[in-house]
Every structure is written in C-alpha cells, then in structure tokens.
Scaffold this motif. Structure first.
Motif, PDB file in Angstrom:
ATOM      1  N   PRO A   1      -1.908  19.731  -6.459  1.00 50.31           N
ATOM      2  CA  PRO A   1      -1.018  19.006  -5.546  1.00 50.31           C
ATOM      3  C   PRO A   1      -1.720  17.897  -4.741  1.00 50.31           C
ATOM      4  N   ILE A   2      -2.923  18.171  -4.226  1.00 52.86           N
ATOM      5  CA  ILE A   2      -3.612  17.167  -3.428  1.00 52.86           C
ATOM      6  C   ILE A   2      -3.918  15.924  -4.251  1.00 52.86           C
ATOM      7  N   PHE A   3      -4.427  16.120  -5.449  1.00 54.38           N
ATOM      8  CA  PHE A   3      -4.772  14.972  -6.282  1.00 54.38           C
ATOM      9  C   PHE A   3      -3.533  14.306  -6.876  1.00 54.38           C
ATOM     10  N   ALA A   4      -2.449  15.061  -7.032  1.00 51.87           N
ATOM     11  CA  ALA A   4      -1.182  14.448  -7.436  1.00 51.87           C
ATOM     12  C   ALA A   4      -0.647  13.553  -6.325  1.00 51.87           C
ATOM     13  N   LEU A   5      -0.841  13.977  -5.061  1.00 49.77           N
ATOM     14  CA  LEU A   5      -0.454  13.127  -3.939  1.00 49.77           C
ATOM     15  C   LEU A   5      -1.176  11.786  -4.006  1.00 49.77           C
ATOM     16  N   CYS A   6      -2.455  11.834  -4.349  1.00 46.44           N
ATOM     17  CA  CYS A   6      -3.234  10.595  -4.413  1.00 46.44           C
ATOM     18  C   CYS A   6      -2.710   9.657  -5.502  1.00 46.44           C
ATOM     19  N   LEU A   7      -2.100  10.203  -6.540  1.00 47.35           N
ATOM     20  CA  LEU A   7      -1.544   9.386  -7.623  1.00 47.35           C
ATOM     21  C   LEU A   7      -0.076   9.020  -7.395  1.00 47.35           C
ATOM     22  N   TRP A   8       0.547   9.641  -6.403  1.00 49.91           N
ATOM     23  CA  TRP A   8       1.988   9.471  -6.217  1.00 49.91           C
ATOM     24  C   TRP A   8       2.402   8.007  -6.011  1.00 49.91           C
ATOM     25  N   PRO A   9       1.652   7.175  -5.247  1.00 51.61           N
ATOM     26  CA  PRO A   9       2.063   5.765  -5.122  1.00 51.61           C
ATOM     27  C   PRO A   9       2.174   5.049  -6.458  1.00 51.61           C
ATOM     28  N   MET A  10       1.340   5.422  -7.441  1.00 53.49           N
ATOM     29  CA  MET A  10       1.431   4.805  -8.760  1.00 53.49           C
ATOM     30  C   MET A  10       2.731   5.200  -9.458  1.00 53.49           C
ATOM     31  N   LEU A  11       3.150   6.440  -9.271  1.00 51.25           N
ATOM     32  CA  LEU A  11       4.377   6.909  -9.897  1.00 51.25           C
ATOM     33  C   LEU A  11       5.613   6.334  -9.215  1.00 51.25           C
ATOM     34  N   GLN A  12       5.485   5.996  -7.942  1.00 53.18           N
ATOM     35  CA  GLN A  12       6.624   5.418  -7.219  1.00 53.18           C
ATOM     36  C   GLN A  12       6.977   4.020  -7.706  1.00 53.18           C
ATOM     37  N   LEU A  13       6.075   3.384  -8.439  1.00 54.27           N
ATOM     38  CA  LEU A  13       6.306   2.016  -8.896  1.00 54.27           C
ATOM     39  C   LEU A  13       7.579   1.890  -9.717  1.00 54.27           C
ATOM     40  N   ALA A  14       7.980   2.982 -10.361  1.00 58.67           N
ATOM     41  CA  ALA A  14       9.161   2.927 -11.224  1.00 58.67           C
ATOM     42  C   ALA A  14      10.428   2.612 -10.451  1.00 58.67           C
ATOM     43  N   SER A  15      10.441   2.945  -9.154  1.00 63.41           N
ATOM     44  CA  SER A  15      11.681   2.777  -8.395  1.00 63.41           C
ATOM     45  C   SER A  15      11.524   1.982  -7.103  1.00 63.41           C
ATOM     46  N   THR A  16      10.313   1.572  -6.780  1.00 63.60           N
ATOM     47  CA  THR A  16      10.119   0.870  -5.512  1.00 63.60           C
ATOM     48  C   THR A  16       9.147  -0.284  -5.670  1.00 63.60           C
ATOM     49  N   ASP A  17       9.214  -1.204  -4.738  1.00 62.51           N
ATOM     50  CA  ASP A  17       8.205  -2.256  -4.612  1.00 62.51           C
ATOM     51  C   ASP A  17       7.212  -1.794  -3.563  1.00 62.51           C
ATOM     52  N   ALA A  18       6.048  -1.401  -4.014  1.00 63.32           N
ATOM     53  CA  ALA A  18       5.100  -0.742  -3.123  1.00 63.32           C
ATOM     54  C   ALA A  18       4.503  -1.707  -2.110  1.00 63.32           C
ATOM     55  N   SER A  19       4.304  -1.216  -0.908  1.00 69.04           N
ATOM     56  CA  SER A  19       3.598  -1.936   0.149  1.00 69.04           C
ATOM     57  C   SER A  19       2.908  -0.901   1.025  1.00 69.04           C
ATOM     58  N   PRO A  20       1.543  -0.856   0.995  1.00 76.59           N
ATOM     59  CA  PRO A  20       0.663  -1.761   0.254  1.00 76.59           C
ATOM     60  C   PRO A  20       0.776  -1.578  -1.248  1.00 76.59           C
ATOM     61  N   ASP A  21       0.053  -2.423  -1.975  1.00 73.83           N
ATOM     62  CA  ASP A  21       0.011  -2.344  -3.421  1.00 73.83           C
ATOM     63  C   ASP A  21      -0.266  -0.907  -3.862  1.00 73.83           C
ATOM     64  N   ALA A  22       0.415  -0.477  -4.914  1.00 71.19           N
ATOM     65  CA  ALA A  22       0.326   0.916  -5.342  1.00 71.19           C
ATOM     66  C   ALA A  22      -1.106   1.334  -5.662  1.00 71.19           C
ATOM     67  N   VAL A  23      -1.873   0.443  -6.268  1.00 71.16           N
ATOM     68  CA  VAL A  23      -3.259   0.777  -6.588  1.00 71.16           C
ATOM     69  C   VAL A  23      -4.068   0.978  -5.308  1.00 71.16           C
ATOM     70  N   GLN A  24      -3.872   0.081  -4.344  1.00 72.21           N
ATOM     71  CA  GLN A  24      -4.590   0.211  -3.081  1.00 72.21           C
ATOM     72  C   GLN A  24      -4.178   1.481  -2.346  1.00 72.21           C
ATOM     73  N   ALA A  25      -2.876   1.760  -2.314  1.00 71.68           N
ATOM     74  CA  ALA A  25      -2.397   2.961  -1.626  1.00 71.68           C
ATOM     75  C   ALA A  25      -2.955   4.223  -2.281  1.00 71.68           C
ATOM     76  N   SER A  26      -2.965   4.244  -3.608  1.00 71.89           N
ATOM     77  CA  SER A  26      -3.480   5.407  -4.318  1.00 71.89           C
ATOM     78  C   SER A  26      -4.978   5.578  -4.070  1.00 71.89           C
ATOM     79  N   LEU A  27      -5.724   4.488  -4.129  1.00 72.11           N
ATOM     80  CA  LEU A  27      -7.162   4.557  -3.883  1.00 72.11           C
ATOM     81  C   LEU A  27      -7.448   5.019  -2.459  1.00 72.11           C
ATOM     82  N   TYR A  28      -6.652   4.535  -1.507  1.00 69.40           N
ATOM     83  CA  TYR A  28      -6.836   4.937  -0.108  1.00 69.40           C
ATOM     84  C   TYR A  28      -6.609   6.443   0.053  1.00 69.40           C
ATOM     85  N   LEU A  29      -5.566   6.957  -0.598  1.00 69.86           N
ATOM     86  CA  LEU A  29      -5.295   8.389  -0.515  1.00 69.86           C
ATOM     87  C   LEU A  29      -6.405   9.197  -1.167  1.00 69.86           C
TER      88      LEU A  29
END
Length: 463
Positions: free
Chosen positions: A104-132
């Motif tokens: 679950p913890i590491f899935a949370l870190c990848l979750w911003p990348m999966l959100q790309l399918a339905s949202t325009d990420a802010s910050p950028d999904a890659v940056q958000a995922s790396l930050y997590l």
C-alpha cells in the motif's frame, strides 16, 4: 540558487559526514530527525494563482504532500537519511525482503501516475510520484531496515528525545517573547503569528511548519521520555532520564496546545496503566470501525454541521461555548472543512490530482486527512494508512489473536510506544495539516519485527 537551497545542500553533505561515529540505526535517526527539526520548511513563496490571497498564509501546504516545490525539509531529511544508510550499512539493503504489507505505501507513491487517466495533475504526475517516494517511501523503507527491532527503536526514541531537548533554549525564549528565531535564521515564516498568543505568554514555533505541529512534537517527545525513564534498565540512567522527561513535559505544557496535551494524557494513560493497555487491546478494532464510519459520514456531508451550528439553538450554544473557552479555532477548523466537502465529493474516490483543488474556496481546509482526500481521494487515504493500521493492530492483540504471537509487545517494549504515537499523530491529523513526519519511521518500524528481537532483553542503549 537561493539561501534555503544552499542550506539544504549543506545539510545533506554535513549530515552524512557528522553521523559517521554513530551506529547505523542511530545515524539514520539523527540525520532524519535533525533535518525535520532544524531545517527551514521550504522556499515559501506565493504560488501563481488567481484564487488565493497573498495576504493569507493558508495557501501554504504541508510538506507531507506534493505541491509547488520539490525541495523541502522533509525531502532533504529523507534523502540525507538515505545517504547515511547507504554509506554506513549498504549491505542492509541487500538483505531487505519485501512483504505484502509494504504494497500500500509504495502503491501510494505511484498513485499520481495512475491518476493521469482521469485528471490533469498538478504538480506534474512524475514529480508528485517522485516526491511521495522520497517523503513516504524512503522513511518507510529505512524503518523496515533499521527500526524493526528493540535496539533500533530505542535508538530512534533516544534521537527524538535528545534532539528535541536541544530546542529548550529556543522554547524558553519564544515563550516569553513574540520574536521568532526562524525569522532571524531563515527569513519570513507565513505562520509565525498564527496562534502565537496563549493563555500565558506565547507558543513557540522554533523551526517547525506551524505552532500546532510544535506543540504536538513536544508532547510526543515528552511521552517518549516518560516511557524511557520508566523502563530504563540501569538506575543511574533512570535518574538522568527522569530529569529529561521532566524538562520535556514542562516544555510540552508550556506550549499550551490543548489538543496535543489531551493526546499526551491519553497516550501516557495507555503506556503507564495496565488496565488502559488492556482496554486498548480490546477496543482497538471497534474503535477503528467506528472511526471509519464517522469519517464516512463526515465526508458525505449527511450531517450538515455548519447548518446545525448556525440555525439550531444547541449548535449555536456549542459554538459559542467553544469561543468563550478560548477554543474558537476548533470551530473555525471544522467550518473550513465543511466548506470544502462539496468540492471533495466531486472526486471523492480517486481524488482530483491537484494540490490546490480547494482554490475556488479562497482558502484550504485545515485537516490533513481532507487535504489528502481532495488530492488523492479515498483510494489515496486507504493506501497511505492501511499498512499503518495493520501494524498497530498486530501489536496490540493479546497472545492467541495475532499472527505474531511469539513477538508480542509488552509494556516495556518500545514497539508499544510506536503504536501509541501512531494513534496520537493520526488523531491530530484530523484537525491539523502539519503532521509529525516521523510517523512513517514509527509505522515502518512496527512491521514484521526481526526474528532475533526480544521485547524483554537488555538494550545496548542502556548497557
């Protein structure tokens, strides 16, 4: 390159070098905790938005969530601790064996990348995922490697208590003066004056994100010191630890953070009382279910608290009583949360993927849980806290009801302190955005203790 970035780079380099004389677990704990305690929060500039007033500090997001910047005290502390761990004990990483509870913890870190399918990420999904990965994933991994046995956990507690004790001169100064050390060292702090005036004197800020966070941190340090003093294995150490506990308890009371002090009393009752510990073991699952139900009702907006407060005699009396008692901030926080619920409900399951999803309100809600739900949805919340709840549950079960019965924690084991600390921090996150980030180290340390650890053997920290 601004001054804050230079400070971060300097800490990363010196933090790795200074900890060379310590054992690996203590070195990692010191590197991480020192960064959280003493570094500047971030480069806190006004974001480029048309909906948030620069006159209000409430656009500042907690560093536990990705927003406009990557370099924060949390990311630098995590990276420094990781460098220390690799430098001091690289072979430990080779021995790491993932477990399903890590998913679950590491899935949370990848979750911003999966959100790309339905949202325009802010910050950028890659940056958000790396930050997590840096903020959540790295501390969790380090805890699994270095703080999953008695010695590692005692090293963490000693580092937490010892480094917090260094704040005593700042706490004394800021309690009697409205000056802020942070502003002298690092420049303006948007929350420098928020909640500064207390019943007697002022509440210190030190180098924390917010005065509420400072108050909770002090109470957590006092709770750890009290437990450490009670269970010290050598009489001479016990006397010294009692003095330390008395100092930190005084600083915690002097912070005058009422909510944090209530949590401190609750935690102390569990740690110091056998009947209270048994009650926690019996009530943990019903309490968790009741809490989940209450949060579901709260997020659904089925109970219109703002309407009840404004249009009913009972609600008006409760709200007026809170203000009259000096606890008006509680009603304000609940009001902020209630205003945000309609926006949250638009993307309740998957989240908006936007750090500033609350912009139409002109200000954000004050609770960390709601901030996370708005950005990552109920899925994000479940990923963030399910591993932690599982770790707590396995540690408070009586013998015969846990898969880890041969590793059951006793009242004298630091794992119990970790479990109680998690409860306090997660309860505080309901009404405060600025969480105690070592929660990740605490939670990861409760997962699957090493087979060689024994709750009752003497600690190398006391011998």
């Amino acid at each position: 390159m601004d001054a804050t970035t230079l400070i971060y780079i300097g800490f990363l380099l010196t933090g790795t070098a200074v900890t060379i004389k310590f054992q690996p677990a203590m070195a990692v704990a010191i590197a991480y905790l020192a960064g959280i305690i003493f570094l500047p929060v971030s480069t806190m500039t006004v974001p480029d938005t048309n909906h948030v007033s620069a006159d209000s500090p409430y656009w500042i997001m907690p560093v536990a969530l990705p927003s406009v910047g990557f370099l924060t005290k949390a990311s630098v502390a995590s990276l420094t601790a990781l460098c220390v761990a690799l430098f001091r004990s690289a072979k430990t990483f080779a021995d790491f064996r993932p477990h399903w509870v890590d998913i679950p913890i590491f899935a949370l870190c990848l979750w911003p990348m999966l959100q790309l399918a339905s949202t325009d990420a802010s910050p950028d999904a890659v940056q958000a995922s790396l930050y997590l990965f840096v903020i959540w994933g790295t501390p969790w991994l380090l805890a699994r490697l270095f703080f999953n046995d008695r010695d590692g956990q005692l090293s963490f507690i000693d580092a937490f208590v010892g480094l917090t004790l260094l704040l005593a001169p700042i706490a004394l100064f800021e309690s009697w003066s409205d000056a802020r050390i942070y502003q002298w060292l690092y420049g303006p702090h948007p929350f420098a004056d928020v909640g500064i005036d207390r019943y007697i004197g002022h509440r210190p800020l030190a180098m924390f994100e917010d005065g509420n966070q400072y108050g909770l941190w002090m109470c957590c340090a006092a709770l750890m010191a009290i437990w450490r003093a009670k269970h010290a294995s050598v009489d001479t150490h016990r006397t010294a630890r009692k003095i330390v506990a008395a100092i930190l308890l005084t600083l915690a009371v002097a912070s005058q953070s009422v909510g944090a002090l209530v949590l401190l009393a609750f935690g102390a009752a569990i740690l110091l009382s056998g009947p209270a510990l048994m009650w926690l073991r019996k009530a943990f699952v019903p309490m968790a279910l009741l809490f989940a139900l209450a949060m579901s009702v709260y997020l659904s907006g089925v109970i219109p608290l703002r309407t009840i407060a404004k249009e009913t005699a009972v609600g008006h009396a409760i709200w007026s009583g809170l203000r009259a008692s000096g606890r008006g901030s509680l009603s304000w926080r609940i009001g902020q949360d209630q205003k945000a619920l309609p926006i949250i409900q638009e993307n309740l399951i998957a989240g908006s993927g936007q750090w500033d999803w609350w912009q139409p309100l002109g200000g954000r809600p004050w609770g960390f849980i709601l901030l996370m739900v708005g950005q990552f949805g109920l899925i994000g919340i479940c990923l963030a806290f399910s591993s932690m709840l599982y770790a707590m549950w396995t540690r408070v079960q009586p013998v015969g009801q846990s898969d880890h019965r041969n590793r059951r924690f006793s009242a004298g084991d630091p794992g119990l302190v970790f479990a109680v600390m998690m409860i306090l921090v997660m309860l505080d996150a309901l009404l405060n955005a600025f969480v105690i980030l070592p929660l990740l180290l605490i939670a990861g340390g409760l997962v699957l203790p090493s087979k060689g650890s024994s709750p009752d053997r003497p600690s190398t920290s006391d011998t």
